[in-house]
Design an enzyme around this catalytic site. Sequence first.
Site, short mmCIF file in Angstrom:
data_model
loop_
_atom_site.label_atom_id
_atom_site.label_comp_id
_atom_site.label_asym_id
_atom_site.label_seq_id
_atom_site.Cartn_x
_atom_site.Cartn_y
_atom_site.Cartn_z
N HIS A 326 0.61 -0.75 0.60
CA HIS A 326 0.19 -0.16 -0.42
C HIS A 326 0.60 1.15 -0.07
O HIS A 326 1.74 1.23 1.12
CB HIS A 326 -0.89 -0.24 1.21
CG HIS A 326 -2.02 1.00 1.08
ND1 HIS A 326 -2.26 2.39 1.42
CD2 HIS A 326 -2.94 0.87 0.77
CE1 HIS A 326 -2.91 2.76 1.14
NE2 HIS A 326 -4.01 1.94 0.52
N ARG A 346 -5.74 10.74 -0.58
CA ARG A 346 -5.47 11.39 -1.55
C ARG A 346 -6.51 11.95 -2.32
O ARG A 346 -6.47 12.90 -3.63
CB ARG A 346 -4.27 10.53 -2.70
CG ARG A 346 -2.71 11.30 -2.24
CD ARG A 346 -2.07 9.74 -2.48
NE ARG A 346 -2.33 8.20 -1.79
CZ ARG A 346 -2.67 7.11 -2.17
NH1 ARG A 346 -2.37 7.39 -3.17
NH2 ARG A 346 -3.08 6.13 -1.97
#
Lengths: 548, 258
Positions: A326, A346
Site C-alpha cells: 500500500h 489523496r
Amino acid sequence: MSGYTPELKELIKRVEATRPQRVERARRGEHFPPLSMEQRMEWLKRYHPDYKEEGRKEVRVGPNKGDVLPEEIVNVLESRSRIEPERIDLGRADLETDILIIGGGGAGTAAALMADNMGRKVILATKLRHGDSNTIMAEGGIQAATQEGDSPYYHYLDVMGGGHFTNKPELVAALVNDAPLIIDWLEDMGVMFNKYPDGRLMTRHGGGTCRRRMHSAGDMTGAEIMRVLRDEARNRENIKVMEFSPAVELLLDRKGRCRGAILFNLETKEYYTVKARAVILATGGFGRLHIQGFPTTNHYGATADGLVLAYRAGVRTCFLEATQYHPTGAVYPEQNVGLLITEKVRGLGAQLLNVDGEEFCFPLEPRDVESACIIRECLEVGKGIMTPTGRIGVWLDSPMIDLLHGEGTVKKELPAKYIQFKRYGIDISKEPMLVYPTLHYQNGGIEINEFGETSLPGLYAAGEVTGGVHGKNRLMGNSLLDVLVFGRRTGMKASEYVGRVKDEGELTLEHVERFHEELKAAGINEAPVAPILLPDYTPDHVRARQFR
Amino acid sequence: MKEEIKQLSVGDKTIPPEGAKMIPIYIMGREYLVPETLTILKAVEYAGYQYVRGCGCRGGICGACGVYYRIMGDYRLRSGLACQTVIQPNMVLAQLPFFPVNRPGYNMEDFRDDPHGALRALYPEVFKCVGCGTCTRVCPMDIDVMDYIALIKRGNLKKAAEKSFDCVMCGLCASRCPAQISQFTAAMLVRRINGRYLTPKAQHLKKRKEEVESGKYEVMLKELMAMPVEALKKLYMEREREPDLAPPGWMPQDTSHL
C-alpha cells in the site's frame, strides 16, 4: 502529548511555505503531471519491489525450482527443518484426531466449525492466541453480492479485473458464488453488520467494484467476525484448541498422504506428534518477513509458516512474486508505523511532498506506481524525511483538504485517522503525515483447487497461505471473504475425505530428509532454519551481547 | 544519503539515529534505557525481549498486550495497550500475558425466547456488580464498561451490545473487578444475541441465499469461466457502475445477470 519533534516541526515549515501556492494551483485544477505509460513501466521496473531484480533470486530446490521470487521468501523456502527427523519417535502419537487444523484465524476457525458440524473431531493448533491473525485486523469490510441489483456474475468480473485477469477462474467462481452464503452464516451467528432499521444490509463501494457490495461492522469488520467465530468455536466440544503451538513439520504416511504434524510448544519447547486423517493449513501470510525491509500492516505471527511446511512436502506455490504494497503507510509516530492511510486522503486532494515541501508525483497514480514514486524520491533522489526512530518517508499534506473543501472536512471524512493521530498530539487537519509504502498482503501461496485440496492427498489449504484466488492483485474486501469461503470449503471437503480414508500406514518424515538432501545436492550448506515462527526485532547492540 | 539508508529501521526493528534521546523505563522493575517516542511494545523489544505472549496485531485491535504501569513518584495505577501507549521517563510496567476469565459454554438457541433470563442464569455474577467504575477507568478503548454492565442488568441488551462494540477483549476490566465479573465475555454473548435476535434479518439476503443454493449463478459463472480473456475484458470495461449515492435497492439497466 508532544506530536512532532522540534526537528520535524522545523521541516514542516517548508511544507507550510509552499502550501498557499500549491492550494492555489489545485483550485485551478492544475496538478503534478502523471507519468506516461512508458515512464510508469520504467519507474515500476526501477523502484517497485515487485519489479526490481535486486532483492530477488532463483529458487534452487523444491517444486518451484527455477522461479524467481523475493529473497526473503526464497530464504524460508530453501530452509532446514527445526527438527532432526531421526530423533522423532513416530511409532506413537502424542495426540490423535480426525482433522488437524493449523492456524487459528478466520480460515482455520471457519474450517473447524464446518468439520464439527459434520461430526468430526478437530484439533486446532495455533501459534499465538486463537484469533491472532490478519483476519482480526481487516477494517474495511467483506464483499458479497447480496443486493438485488448485484450478483455473483458482476462480483466475478470485478475480481478478475482487479487481478489483471490472472486469477484462477474456478477459485474466483467459488469465492463469489459462496459469498452471500457466508454473510447469511455470519448474520445467523450474530455478527453485528451495519444495517438499515428494516434489516437491509448497508453496502459501500470498494476500489474496483461496479456494485456496492462491501459489508461492514463499524470500522472493525474483521475483529467482529473473528471474535464471533472464535466464540462459537468455544461452544463446540469437538474442537480442541491448542494455543502457542505452531506446527513445524507435516507428517506423511507411506502411501504419500498427509497424516498430521509435529507441533512445538513455544513455552516449554516440547515437540508433540499429532496424528490426524486430514490436515488443513490455514497459517496466513508473510508480512512479518518484511520483504525488502518494508514495514507491514500484518500481525505478529505472519511468518509464512504454512508455505514452508507444504513446500517441504512437495506442494507447489503460485503468484508469490506478487506482493501487495500500500503506497501510504504511516511511519510516524512510532505507534502508528505500518498503519494504513487510506487512498481517500489523496482522493480529497492531499499531495505527497519531499523534504523541501515540493511535489514529486501525481498523487493518484495506480497503487504500485505511486509506491514506486515514493521509494524513488526517498532512496534515489534522497529527499525523504528521517524520523527520530530511523525511518524514512515523505509528507502527505492532509491540511490541504480543509483548505480545498472547507473547515471540518478532515474530521468528517476521516474520523478514524483523525483520532489515531490526535491521540499522539498530531492534528492531521493542521499538520501533514509522514508516509512510506507498507507491506500489506501476500497475493500468492499454495496451489489449491476450488475445494481447497492441494496436490498432496489429505492436505487442504485456505486463506492467505494459498494463491490463485486473487491472481496478482487482490481487491479490498475479498480477503475476509476468501478466508471464510475456503475455510468452510476445506472443513467440509476434509470431513468427507476423513469418512473415506482408512487409518493405515506408518507415519514418516522422509520428505524432510529428502528435502535436506536436495539442499545439500544444490550446494546450500548454510540454509536457515524455518518456519521462523516469530519475527526477531532485537536491536544489534543487544544481539552483540547475546553471543548467538 | 545512500550510506544513511543502510542504517534505516528495517521492518519493525528500531534503529535510532545518532543523538536520539534515551529515557529510563523499568520493565518489571529492571531499568533499561530506550529511545523516546517508542511504544511500550517496541521499547520492550528494543530492550532485548522477544515476545511470545503479549503481542498480536501490534495495531490496537487484538487485545493481546494489556499493560499496567505507574510513573515513579505517582501513586496512580495506569493501564493501556502496550502497542498503543508511548513510553514516559520512569515508567514502571508489567504486561498482562494472560488472565483467567469465566466463559461458560452455551448454545445460541437458548437465547431465542428469553435472552435476559437465560443470560442471568449463565452469568449470575454480572448482576452483582458493585458499581465501583474501576472497569471503566482501566479500559484502553475508553468504553464505559460499568455502564454496559448496568444496561445488561436492566435488560437493555441492544444498547449494551452497541456500547461494548469497540471491545478488544484484552481482559483488563476483568483483572480489576472486585465483584469478580468477566465483563467482556458477557458482552461478547450480548453482542451475538443482538446480532441474531434483536436486529431484523436482511430479507434480500434470504432471497439471495435461496438463489445461490438453487444453482442459478453456477450457470452464469460457467459461462464466464469458459470465456476467452479478451471477451471477459470487454465485459469488464462495459460494466455499469452503481452510483455512490444511489438509494438502497438500486437496479441496473441490464438485469439479465442478476
